[in-house]
Scaffold this motif. Structure first.
Motif, PDB file in Angstrom:
ATOM      1  N   ALA A   1       2.793 -17.591 -99.659  1.00 35.95           N
ATOM      2  CA  ALA A   1       4.229 -17.886 -99.643  1.00 35.95           C
ATOM      3  C   ALA A   1       4.919 -17.310-100.866  1.00 35.95           C
TER       4      ALA A   1
ATOM      5  N   LEU B   1       5.648 -22.538 -95.582  1.00 35.36           N
ATOM      6  CA  LEU B   1       5.749 -21.098 -95.305  1.00 35.36           C
ATOM      7  C   LEU B   1       7.106 -20.705 -94.742  1.00 35.36           C
TER       8      LEU B   1
ATOM      9  N   SER C   1       9.294 -18.508 -96.803  1.00 37.93           N
ATOM     10  CA  SER C   1       8.883 -17.135 -97.116  1.00 37.93           C
ATOM     11  C   SER C   1       8.880 -16.224 -95.903  1.00 37.93           C
TER      12      SER C   1
END
Length: 387
Positions: free
Chosen positions: A44, A293, A296
């Protein structure tokens, strides 16, 4: 929606004080949950933080005409980049074998800001969906509302609302020793041993952070699809494609987390011995780490969506992609048009009227020319007779 990063702390601390705790110095190997958490955090941070900074740079320095979608994407990128700055803290938490070393204030603040990020993200997506819905179903109202002043007001309102919605988070997060007398501390959820507080936290974050906004998003896009089909036309726009990618990513990464929230509420209602509650507590660290996550993944989606511009524009490919979301460009060139979807029939009628005017001018011009020729011939005859 209670937290994105708590996911990672949960990977460390887990739902209980002793279930998943940072390994003591004498522990020979790192637990699997810690290894998974570290892997997720590294991925990430390595991809998400520079990726979001690149998005911010592209919008601020390379995009000449910033659409509504473009400005909202800028806000998403800023929020995600700020959240990913906390990744080194959690990496230290997971890999340092010393628990949470940064104190209670940092524990509460980091989780609060992550919670703010999650509320802001989903409601910024709601604003994107509302913008598309207005553009298709209420084009003239959309044109009146699509001003920078109003857009900034809406975005400011979303951020204020996100900060207010996230207020319960610091109260439900605290630093506690792993065991009495052991100087290793965990930054973990704490509900004062009250089932009511636990139910309130997980239920409120799921209702306000997922169910209500996601229902609104679905309503907007179902209405848009029905409108486009009934009108028998469809406009190819990168804005729609980008927003659908963002919505899909948010769903994939956050739906498991909210399902676990619901399971935990059901388990608390059933009692502490409930198998549903045990399953929810076991699953929570993994689903919260997975949700992290989502901060990202958006830059990766933009690279995928703008891959056709990479060869031509180089580092400016993302600016080209975002400029393609400028759905207002067609409407600002002429006061007659609003959006392509709403003004298609108006444009057709204007073209037909223009062709009719041109045809009439040609006919009139031809008649005038014929009349002039007749006068010229009469003048020539007169001159010949005189001579």
């Amino acid at each position: 929606m209670a937290t994105l990063v708590p996911a990672n702390t949960s990977v460390l601390s887990g739902p209980n004080q002793s279930s998943i705790a940072p390994a003591a110095p004498s522990t020979p190997s790192m637990p699997l949950s810690h290894q998974i958490g570290i892997a997720i955090l590294v991925i990430a941070f390595v991809f998400g933080f520079p990726g979001n900074l690149f998005v911010v740079w592209s919008v601020l320095c390379r995009v000449r005409r910033r659409s509504v979608t473009c400005l909202l994407i800028l806000n998403l990128a800023v929020a995600d980049a700020l959240v990913l700055l906390s990744a080194p803290l959690f990496l230290r938490y997971l890999a340092g074998d010393r628990g949470w070393e940064f104190g209670s204030a940092v524990c509460k603040t980091v989780h609060y800001l992550c919670c703010v990020n999650m509320y802001a993200s989903i409601y910024l997506i709601c604003l994107m969906s509302l913008d598309r819905w207005l553009a298709v179903t209420k084009p003239f109202l959309s044109q009146r509302l699509r001003t920078k002043k109003r857009l900034l007001s809406f975005m400011l309102g979303i951020w204020v609302m996100a900060f207010l919605m996230a207020l319960p988070m610091p109260f439900y997060r605290s630093v506690w020793p792993i065991r009495p007398g052991v100087p290793i501390y965990l930054c973990k959820p704490y509900h004062w041993d009250s089932d009511t507080h636990e139910i309130f936290q997980y239920l409120i974050e799921t209702i306000l952070g997922f169910l209500l906004p996601y229902t609104f998003i679905l309503f907007c896009y179902i209405s848009v699809i029905c409108r486009l089909r009934s009108a028998m036309f469809h406009r190819k726009g990168r804005g729609n494609f980008l927003i659908l990618l963002i919505i899909a990513a948010f769903t994939v990464f956050w739906l498991p987390y909210h399902l676990v929230n619901i399971l935990q509420v059901i388990g608390v209602k059933q009692g502490s011995s409930s198998s549903v509650l045990s399953a929810a507590k076991v699953a929570r660290p993994n689903v919260t780490a997975f949700a992290f996550l989502s901060s990202s993944v958006n830059p990766v989606l933009y690279v995928f969506a703008g891959s056709s511009h990479i060869r031509q524009a180089g580092l400016g490919f993302m600016a080209k992609l975002f400029e393609g979301t400028n759905s207002e460009s067609g409407s600002t060139r002429s006061s007659r048009g609003s959006n392509a979807e709403s003004s298609v029939f108006t444009k057709l009628s204007v073209k037909l009227s223009r062709k009719g005017d041109e045809r009439r001018d040609e006919i009139l011009g031809g008649e005038d020319e014929t009349t002039a020729d007749m006068h010229n011939r009469d003048e020539m005859k007169t001159l010949t007779t005189l001579h």
